[in-house]
Scaffold this active site. Structure first.
Site, mmCIF file in Angstrom:
data_model
loop_
_atom_site.group_PDB
_atom_site.id
_atom_site.type_symbol
_atom_site.label_atom_id
_atom_site.label_comp_id
_atom_site.label_asym_id
_atom_site.label_seq_id
_atom_site.Cartn_x
_atom_site.Cartn_y
_atom_site.Cartn_z
ATOM 1 N N TRP A 37 40.064 46.945 42.913
ATOM 2 C CA TRP A 37 40.092 45.506 43.205
ATOM 3 C C TRP A 37 40.440 45.333 44.669
ATOM 4 O O TRP A 37 41.271 46.068 45.223
ATOM 5 C CB TRP A 37 41.142 44.792 42.342
ATOM 6 C CG TRP A 37 40.574 44.065 41.173
ATOM 7 C CD1 TRP A 37 40.339 42.735 41.072
ATOM 8 C CD2 TRP A 37 40.168 44.621 39.913
ATOM 9 N NE1 TRP A 37 39.803 42.434 39.842
ATOM 10 C CE2 TRP A 37 39.689 43.563 39.112
ATOM 11 C CE3 TRP A 37 40.138 45.921 39.380
ATOM 12 C CZ2 TRP A 37 39.202 43.748 37.820
ATOM 13 C CZ3 TRP A 37 39.661 46.108 38.108
ATOM 14 C CH2 TRP A 37 39.194 45.033 37.330
ATOM 15 N N ASN A 38 39.827 44.329 45.271
ATOM 16 C CA ASN A 38 39.884 44.122 46.711
ATOM 17 C C ASN A 38 41.301 43.921 47.254
ATOM 18 O O ASN A 38 41.837 44.772 47.981
ATOM 19 C CB ASN A 38 38.974 42.921 47.029
ATOM 20 C CG ASN A 38 38.809 42.635 48.491
ATOM 21 O OD1 ASN A 38 39.721 42.787 49.264
ATOM 22 N ND2 ASN A 38 37.630 42.191 48.877
ATOM 23 N N TRP A 39 41.934 42.799 46.902
ATOM 24 C CA TRP A 39 43.248 42.555 47.547
ATOM 25 C C TRP A 39 44.326 43.436 46.960
ATOM 26 O O TRP A 39 45.312 43.746 47.628
ATOM 27 C CB TRP A 39 43.596 41.074 47.612
ATOM 28 C CG TRP A 39 44.046 40.330 46.384
ATOM 29 C CD1 TRP A 39 43.671 40.554 45.099
ATOM 30 C CD2 TRP A 39 44.954 39.217 46.370
ATOM 31 N NE1 TRP A 39 44.266 39.641 44.281
ATOM 32 C CE2 TRP A 39 45.060 38.801 45.026
ATOM 33 C CE3 TRP A 39 45.667 38.519 47.332
ATOM 34 C CZ2 TRP A 39 45.870 37.724 44.644
ATOM 35 C CZ3 TRP A 39 46.468 37.449 46.939
ATOM 36 C CH2 TRP A 39 46.566 37.068 45.620
ATOM 37 N N GLY A 163 42.177 35.057 43.607
ATOM 38 C CA GLY A 163 43.157 36.054 43.189
ATOM 39 C C GLY A 163 44.242 35.430 42.321
ATOM 40 O O GLY A 163 44.965 36.127 41.625
ATOM 41 N N ASP A 165 44.017 33.553 39.541
ATOM 42 C CA ASP A 165 42.860 33.227 38.704
ATOM 43 C C ASP A 165 42.987 31.988 37.827
ATOM 44 O O ASP A 165 42.005 31.304 37.593
ATOM 45 C CB ASP A 165 42.580 34.399 37.750
ATOM 46 C CG ASP A 165 42.326 35.698 38.480
ATOM 47 O OD1 ASP A 165 42.372 35.726 39.713
ATOM 48 O OD2 ASP A 165 42.085 36.706 37.785
ATOM 49 N N GLU A 395 53.238 43.435 36.178
ATOM 50 C CA GLU A 395 52.291 42.668 36.996
ATOM 51 C C GLU A 395 52.952 41.376 37.491
ATOM 52 O O GLU A 395 52.767 40.950 38.619
ATOM 53 C CB GLU A 395 51.053 42.326 36.154
ATOM 54 C CG GLU A 395 50.009 41.518 36.907
ATOM 55 C CD GLU A 395 48.772 41.208 36.061
ATOM 56 O OE1 GLU A 395 48.740 41.597 34.876
ATOM 57 O OE2 GLU A 395 47.850 40.576 36.591
HETATM 58 C C1 DGY Z 1 40.029 39.487 35.643
HETATM 59 O O1 DGY Z 1 41.116 38.963 35.281
HETATM 60 O O2 DGY Z 1 39.388 40.224 34.913
HETATM 61 C C2 DGY Z 1 39.456 39.210 36.976
HETATM 62 O O3 DGY Z 1 38.478 40.103 37.301
HETATM 63 C C3 DGY Z 1 40.471 39.254 38.007
HETATM 64 O O4 DGY Z 1 39.975 39.556 39.253
#
Ligand code: DGY
Length: 437
Positions: A37-39, A163, A165, A395
C-alpha cells in the site's frame, strides 16, 4: 516504563516490520492487507530507517517503481496473488505492469524521503535524485489530473484515496453514487476483522460502484475529472500534498534540481492559496469540500489538525484549532480521535469514525512541533506511547478505552513506535521536526 520493557517493545516493533517484510516491500498487516500500500510503505520506511537505512530506501523505490506513465503512484501494488483480499487487480481492471489499483493515496513519500536523505551519506544522492524526479511527476499529475481548474485544491475520486477510508465526510458525497449496477461480490475484509469495526455494506457498494466507473472509463483522467460521481477535496490529502511540495522543493534545491524546486514551490503556493476554501466558519475548522456539489462537510475530523503538518508558516486559525484540540482531548481518554468526539456520528471503534491512528498522531504532532506548540505535541506522543505500550501494535485504538482494533501487528504502528513514540526517541521527539522549510 522500565528499561527492559522499553527494549522489548523496540524489539517487537522491529520484529513486526521484519515479519511483514516481503524482501522489497512491506505489507501493512498479514491477512487484511496482503500487498504493498502506498502511504503505508512510505510511513513504514520512516520506522525501517531506524535499523536499516538501505532497506528503507528500497521500500520507497519499490513503491515508485510502480508509477504509471501519467505520473500517478497507485494506492495498491499487487506484487503477488492473494485471494484473501477484495477487490483484487481484476476488479480494478488497470492495464499496468505490475498490476495495481486505479487510484492513488496521500503523497507522504516526499516528506519521508526528506527524512531518509538527512540520514544518508552522499552516495545515496543519485538515488535521491531519481526519487525526486518521480515525485515531481507524481505531484504534477495531482495538479494536472486532480486540479484541472487550478483552484489550488486537489480532488479525490474514491474515499480510499484519502487513506481515511470511512470518514463521515464521505457519507453525503457517496450518497450520489448510483449503486444499481454493482451486482454481487464477496467482501474479504470482514473475514479478518469484526464487522462492527469495518465499513457497512452500503459503503462497500458505493466503493465498488466507483471502482467500476473507473474501470469502465479505463482510468482516463479527463473522463474522471468530468464525470466521476465522487469528486471531493479532502482536507487530509490537501494538507499532506502541501507539505510534500515544500519538502520536495527543499530536497530538489539541495540536490541541484532547480527546475523541480521551482515547479514544486509554484504548486505549493497554489495549494496554500486554495486551502483556505476548506475553512468552515460554521464548525470552526478545516473540512472536506465536495467539489461537485460545492458543499463543505458539516463536521470536523482529525484532518483539520493536519493544517499544522502542511506548513510551518503562520496559521490563520491557530488559536481556534488549539482550543478545539484541547477540548477534544478533554472529552476522551486518549487523543487524537479521527472524528469529532462531540458529534452524534462519533463511533469509537468503527474504522475512521472515531478511533485513533498512530500515523495521524505522528503527523499532527510533527506539525505542532514545527509550529512551536511543543506541549500539545508532547501530549499526543505520550498518548500514543501509552496506547502501544498497554495494548499492542494495533492498526488503531479506541479513544475511550484504548482497546486496539483492525489489524494487529500492524506495520505502520510499529514504524511510528520506532521513529517517534518509543522512549528511545526521547531526545528526538519527532523525526522531521527539524525539517523547517
Ligand atoms: C481497503 O480497506 O481494502 C482499502 O483498499 C484501503 O486502501
Amino acid at each position: 516504563m522500565n528499561i527492559q520493557s522499553k527494549l522489548d517493545l523496540d524489539q517487537r516493533a522491529r520484529s513486526i516490520l521484519k515479519e511483514n517484510d516481503h524482501a522489497t516491500y512491506t505489507v501493512p498487516t498479514k491477512g487484511l492487507y496482503p500487498f504493498q500500500w502506498n502511504w503505508d510503505s512510505a510511513l513504514v520506511a520512516l520506522g525501517i530507517c531506524e535499523f536499516d537505512l538501505e532497506r528503507a530506501w528500497l521500500e520507497i523505490e519499490t513503491l515508485l517503481s510502480a508509477q504509471w506513465d501519467n505520473g500517478m503512484v497507485p494506492h495498491i501494488i499487487f506484487w503477488q496473488n492473494d485471494a484473501g483480499y477484495f477487490p483484487g487487480h481484476n476488479e480494478w481492471g488497470t492495464s499496468h505492469t505490475p498490476p495495481t489499483s486505479g487510484i492513488t493515496q496521500p503523497p507522504v513519500a516526499a516528506t519521508i524521503i526528506r527524512h531518509l536523505l538527512k540520514r544518508s551519506p552522499v552516495d545515496y544522492h543519485e538515488r535521491a535524485r531519481r526519487a525526486i524526479k518521480a515525485l515531481d511527476r507524481w505531484h504534477n499529475w495531482f495538479s494536472r489530473a486532480r486540479d484541472p481548474e487550478k483552484r489550488g485544491l486537489v480532488a479525490i475520486i474514491h474515499p480510499w484515496e484519502s487513506g481515511r477510508d470511512n470518514l463521515p465526510d464521505w457519507d453525503e458525497p457517496l450518497s450520489y453514487v448510483d449503486i444499481s449496477g454493482v451486482g454481487t461480490y464477496q467482501r474479504r475484509d470482514t473475514q479478518h476483522v469484526e464487522a462492527d469495526q469495518r465499513p457497512k455494506k452500503i459503503d462497500y457498494d458505493r466503493y465498488m460502484a466507483l471502482v467500476q466507473f473507473g474501470r469502465k472509463h479505463h482510468w482516463n483522467d479527463n473522463e474522471i475529472a468530468k464525470n466521476n460521481p465522487f469528486w471531493v477535496a479532502d482536507v487530509g490529502m490537501n494538507a499532506i500534498l502541501r507539505r510534500a511540495e515544500y519538502d520536495l522543493a527543499h530536497m530538489a534545491h539541495e540536490l541541484g534540481l532547480s527546475e523541480i524546486a521551482t515547479s514544486a514551490t509554484r504548486r505549493a503556493n497554489r495549494l496554500e492559496q486554495g486551502f483556505e476554501a476548506l475553512w468552515s466558519n460554521k464548525v470552526g475548522g478545516y473540512v472536506s469540500l465536495d467539489l461537485r456539489h460545492n458543499k463543505q462537510a458539516p463536521f470536523i475530523t482529525a484532518g483539520t489538525f493536519l493544517a499544522f503538518f502542511a506548513t510551518d508558516q503562520t496559521q490563520p486559525h491557530t488559536g481556534q484549532m488549539l482550543d478545539m484540540l484541547k477540548q477534544w482531548r478533554n472529552k476522551v481518554a486518549y487523543g487524537v480521535p479521527s472524528f469529532d468526539p462531540n458529534h452524534p456520528l462519533f463511533d469509537s471503534i468503527r474504522y475512521w469514525r472515531g478511533p485513533i491512528w498512530a500515523i495521524i498522531n505522528w503527523m499532527i504532532a510533527d506539525g505542532l512541533y514545527r509550529n512551536g506548540h511543543l506541549k500539545e505535541a508532547q501530549d499526543i506522543r505520550q498518548d500514543t506511547q501509552k496506547l502501544i505500550t498497554d495494548k499492542g501494535f494495533y492498526e488503531y485504538f479506541c479513544p475511550l478505552s484504548g482497546r486496539g482494533g483492525g489489524g494487529n501487528a500492524f506495520s505502520w504502528t510499529a514504524a511510528m513506535w520506532l521513529a517517534w513514540a518509543s522512549p528511545s526517541q526521547q531526545e528526538q521527539a519527532s523525526p522531521s521536526q527539524h525539517n523547517k522549510t
